[in-house]
Design a protein around this motif. Structure first.
Motif, PDB file in Angstrom:
ATOM      1  N   ALA A  90      -1.623 -45.348  26.663  1.00  0.00           N
ATOM      2  CA  ALA A  90      -2.230 -44.536  27.713  1.00  0.00           C
ATOM      3  C   ALA A  90      -1.269 -43.499  28.264  1.00  0.00           C
ATOM      4  O   ALA A  90      -1.692 -42.486  28.830  1.00  0.00           O
ATOM      5  N   TYR A  91       0.036 -43.727  28.090  1.00  0.00           N
ATOM      6  CA  TYR A  91       1.027 -42.808  28.637  1.00  0.00           C
ATOM      7  C   TYR A  91       1.579 -41.842  27.596  1.00  0.00           C
ATOM      8  O   TYR A  91       2.490 -41.074  27.883  1.00  0.00           O
ATOM      9  N   GLY A  92       1.055 -41.867  26.375  1.00  0.00           N
ATOM     10  CA  GLY A  92       1.482 -40.902  25.374  1.00  0.00           C
ATOM     11  C   GLY A  92       2.560 -41.424  24.452  1.00  0.00           C
ATOM     12  O   GLY A  92       2.908 -42.605  24.457  1.00  0.00           O
ATOM     13  N   SER A  93       3.094 -40.513  23.645  1.00  0.00           N
ATOM     14  CA  SER A  93       4.060 -40.856  22.610  1.00  0.00           C
ATOM     15  C   SER A  93       5.474 -40.965  23.162  1.00  0.00           C
ATOM     16  O   SER A  93       5.819 -40.338  24.152  1.00  0.00           O
ATOM     17  N   ASP A  94       6.296 -41.756  22.482  1.00  0.00           N
ATOM     18  CA  ASP A  94       7.695 -41.900  22.867  1.00  0.00           C
ATOM     19  C   ASP A  94       8.453 -40.607  22.595  1.00  0.00           C
ATOM     20  O   ASP A  94       8.472 -40.113  21.461  1.00  0.00           O
ATOM     21  N   LEU A  95       9.080 -40.073  23.624  1.00  0.00           N
ATOM     22  CA  LEU A  95       9.908 -38.884  23.453  1.00  0.00           C
ATOM     23  C   LEU A  95      10.729 -38.656  24.708  1.00  0.00           C
ATOM     24  O   LEU A  95      10.486 -39.255  25.754  1.00  0.00           O
ATOM     25  N   THR A  96      11.730 -37.792  24.591  1.00  0.00           N
ATOM     26  CA  THR A  96      12.470 -37.295  25.740  1.00  0.00           C
ATOM     27  C   THR A  96      12.549 -35.789  25.594  1.00  0.00           C
ATOM     28  O   THR A  96      13.059 -35.281  24.600  1.00  0.00           O
ATOM     29  N   TYR A  97      12.031 -35.078  26.580  1.00  0.00           N
ATOM     30  CA  TYR A  97      11.970 -33.624  26.514  1.00  0.00           C
ATOM     31  C   TYR A  97      12.357 -33.064  27.875  1.00  0.00           C
ATOM     32  O   TYR A  97      11.737 -33.377  28.884  1.00  0.00           O
ATOM     33  N   MET A  98      13.416 -32.247  27.896  1.00  0.00           N
ATOM     34  CA  MET A  98      13.836 -31.593  29.127  1.00  0.00           C
ATOM     35  C   MET A  98      14.047 -30.121  28.818  1.00  0.00           C
ATOM     36  O   MET A  98      14.716 -29.784  27.844  1.00  0.00           O
ATOM     37  N   SER A  99      13.457 -29.236  29.624  1.00  0.00           N
ATOM     38  CA  SER A  99      13.592 -27.814  29.332  1.00  0.00           C
ATOM     39  C   SER A  99      13.328 -26.970  30.566  1.00  0.00           C
ATOM     40  O   SER A  99      12.953 -27.471  31.631  1.00  0.00           O
ATOM     41  N   THR A 100      13.519 -25.669  30.386  1.00  0.00           N
ATOM     42  CA  THR A 100      13.087 -24.683  31.366  1.00  0.00           C
ATOM     43  C   THR A 100      11.592 -24.453  31.141  1.00  0.00           C
ATOM     44  O   THR A 100      11.190 -24.117  30.029  1.00  0.00           O
ATOM     45  N   PRO A 101      10.735 -24.620  32.148  1.00  0.00           N
ATOM     46  CA  PRO A 101       9.287 -24.446  31.954  1.00  0.00           C
ATOM     47  C   PRO A 101       8.902 -22.967  31.905  1.00  0.00           C
ATOM     48  O   PRO A 101       8.361 -22.416  32.860  1.00  0.00           O
ATOM     49  N   TRP A 102       9.150 -22.366  30.763  1.00  0.00           N
ATOM     50  CA  TRP A 102       8.880 -20.939  30.553  1.00  0.00           C
ATOM     51  C   TRP A 102       7.395 -20.629  30.551  1.00  0.00           C
ATOM     52  O   TRP A 102       6.976 -19.477  30.682  1.00  0.00           O
ATOM     53  N   TYR A 103       6.538 -21.653  30.397  1.00  0.00           N
ATOM     54  CA  TYR A 103       5.128 -21.482  30.069  1.00  0.00           C
ATOM     55  C   TYR A 103       4.236 -21.111  31.248  1.00  0.00           C
ATOM     56  O   TYR A 103       3.104 -20.683  31.065  1.00  0.00           O
ATOM     57  N   PHE A 104       4.698 -21.264  32.495  1.00  0.00           N
ATOM     58  CA  PHE A 104       3.863 -20.910  33.643  1.00  0.00           C
ATOM     59  C   PHE A 104       3.691 -19.397  33.748  1.00  0.00           C
ATOM     60  O   PHE A 104       4.594 -18.626  33.402  1.00  0.00           O
ATOM     61  N   THR A 105       2.545 -18.973  34.247  1.00  0.00           N
ATOM     62  CA  THR A 105       2.263 -17.549  34.404  1.00  0.00           C
ATOM     63  C   THR A 105       1.349 -17.314  35.599  1.00  0.00           C
ATOM     64  O   THR A 105       0.595 -18.210  36.007  1.00  0.00           O
ATOM     65  N   LEU A 106       1.414 -16.105  36.141  1.00  0.00           N
ATOM     66  CA  LEU A 106       0.489 -15.688  37.194  1.00  0.00           C
ATOM     67  C   LEU A 106      -0.671 -14.893  36.622  1.00  0.00           C
ATOM     68  O   LEU A 106      -1.608 -14.551  37.349  1.00  0.00           O
ATOM     69  N   VAL A 107      -0.603 -14.607  35.313  1.00  0.00           N
ATOM     70  CA  VAL A 107      -1.640 -13.804  34.651  1.00  0.00           C
ATOM     71  C   VAL A 107      -2.102 -14.551  33.401  1.00  0.00           C
ATOM     72  O   VAL A 107      -1.701 -14.222  32.275  1.00  0.00           O
ATOM     73  N   PRO A 108      -2.937 -15.580  33.550  1.00  0.00           N
ATOM     74  CA  PRO A 108      -3.350 -16.391  32.399  1.00  0.00           C
ATOM     75  C   PRO A 108      -3.957 -15.583  31.257  1.00  0.00           C
ATOM     76  O   PRO A 108      -3.782 -15.938  30.085  1.00  0.00           O
ATOM     77  N   ALA A 109      -4.632 -14.501  31.576  1.00  0.00           N
ATOM     78  CA  ALA A 109      -5.268 -13.697  30.532  1.00  0.00           C
ATOM     79  C   ALA A 109      -4.247 -13.084  29.580  1.00  0.00           C
ATOM     80  O   ALA A 109      -4.574 -12.746  28.439  1.00  0.00           O
ATOM     81  N   SER A 110      -2.999 -12.954  30.034  1.00  0.00           N
ATOM     82  CA  SER A 110      -1.952 -12.367  29.195  1.00  0.00           C
ATOM     83  C   SER A 110      -1.202 -13.413  28.378  1.00  0.00           C
ATOM     84  O   SER A 110      -0.342 -13.063  27.568  1.00  0.00           O
ATOM     85  N   GLY A 111      -1.499 -14.702  28.597  1.00  0.00           N
ATOM     86  CA  GLY A 111      -0.870 -15.758  27.814  1.00  0.00           C
ATOM     87  C   GLY A 111       0.167 -16.532  28.597  1.00  0.00           C
ATOM     88  O   GLY A 111       0.731 -16.050  29.589  1.00  0.00           O
TER      89      GLY A 111
END
Length: 312
Positions: A90-111
């Protein structure tokens, strides 16, 4: 701009078997509403980086970054962690991932990532590990505090290892490599206790922590072939602080299909171990007797030694 297709590939990667997590405790964390700040120092050899001797550059401090009208929090970058080990499906796959969250945006239409001031090589980090980092932590007694530590080098599964080649910025290709050492140590505190999930038997909360703090340290080997002038060992020493981030402060989101997501906070682990009962404390009279007996014993030993010493 960083490749969002690569990000989705990372999230969908197949996990390793349970045996690979022999040094991991069962827990699950997903949190992307905090920042990290600090310095990076460059060295020519691993030994120099480990001993912090003969630096070839730095220390270089993460500076405020901008993208158009958007700015990161002062001298910091947003951060995100996703750690799941020995958890029910229920909690997903085993992994460790740490990063800068580059993926957030204020303009979703642009990606995803469009206009995000954290979406830059300057100050960037990415650690992705499916093998066997040492993962410890979980709920503390009372279920209002969660501890998490992750230790282990490499972090380059799927060729994902990245770190800012300080002091320069430039293209993503010049920041590739692997982690010779990686250590994350953080603590999250919550206003209300986590609650029991009857299906999994774990205690959970999706509330934002009232406080989040810790350290992120390690050594990164930049060995990419695109521009060997950046090759070498980079020692990073960061302070982690939350909650709070550019994304949360500005209502930024990222999208998967037609669904958009803002910064999230998900914490789960088995019931905290009960504190061991303290040993009985002797009353004043017993303490006095104990002290007297120890004193008499020491005096007897010293007298015996003096008598033995007289034979020389």
């Amino acid at each position: 701009m960083f490749d969002r297709t690569r990000f989705r590939t990372l999230l969908g990667a197949t996990a390793l078997t349970w045996a690979a997590w022999a040094q991991a405790v069962p827990l699950s964390v997903s949190f992307d509403n905090f920042t990290y700040s600090g310095t990076v120092t460059r060295y020519a050899t691993l030994a120099d980086a480990q001993n912090q001797t003969n630096p070839t550059g730095g220390p270089y401090t993460i500076q405020t970054a901008t993208n158009g009208a958007n700015s990161t929090l002062p001298n910091a970058r947003d951060g995100q962690i996703s750690v799941t080990s020995q958890a029910p499906s229920a909690y997903g796959s085993d992994l460790t991932y740490m990063s800068t969250p580059w993926y957030f945006t204020l303009v979703p239409a642009s990606g995803n990532g469009w206009g995000n001031p954290n979406n830059t090589n300057d100050g960037f980090i990415q650690y992705y590990q499916e093998s066997s980092p040492t993962v410890t932590g979980g709920w503390q007694p009372g279920h209002t505090q969660f501890r998490l530590t992750v230790s282990g080098g490499h972090g380059d599964d799927l060729d994902a290892g990245r770190l800012w080649p300080a002091p320069d910025s430039g293209a993503a290709a010049i920041s590739r490599g692997a982690f010779a050492d990686f250590h994350l140590d953080v603590t999250a505190n919550f206003a209300s206790p986590a609650t029991l999930n009857g299906s999994t038997g774990w205690y959970e909360t999706s509330a934002m922590p009232s406080s989040f703090s810790g350290t992120l340290r390690g050594i990164f080997l930049n060995d990419q072939p695109s521009n060997p002038t950046y090759n070498g060992y980079y020692r990073f020493n960061y302070t982690v602080t939350g909650p709070g981030s550019w994304a949360a402060n500005n209502g930024a989101t990222w999208s998967s299909g037609a669904t958009s997501y803002g910064p999230s906070s998900e914490w789960a682990a088995p019931q905290a171990a009960a504190l061991a009962a303290p040993a009985p404390v002797p009353g004043p009279g017993k303490i006095a007797l104990l002290g007297l007996s120890l004193l008499l014993g020491v005096m007897a030993m010293r007298r015996s030694g003096m008598r033995l010493g007289r034979g020389f």
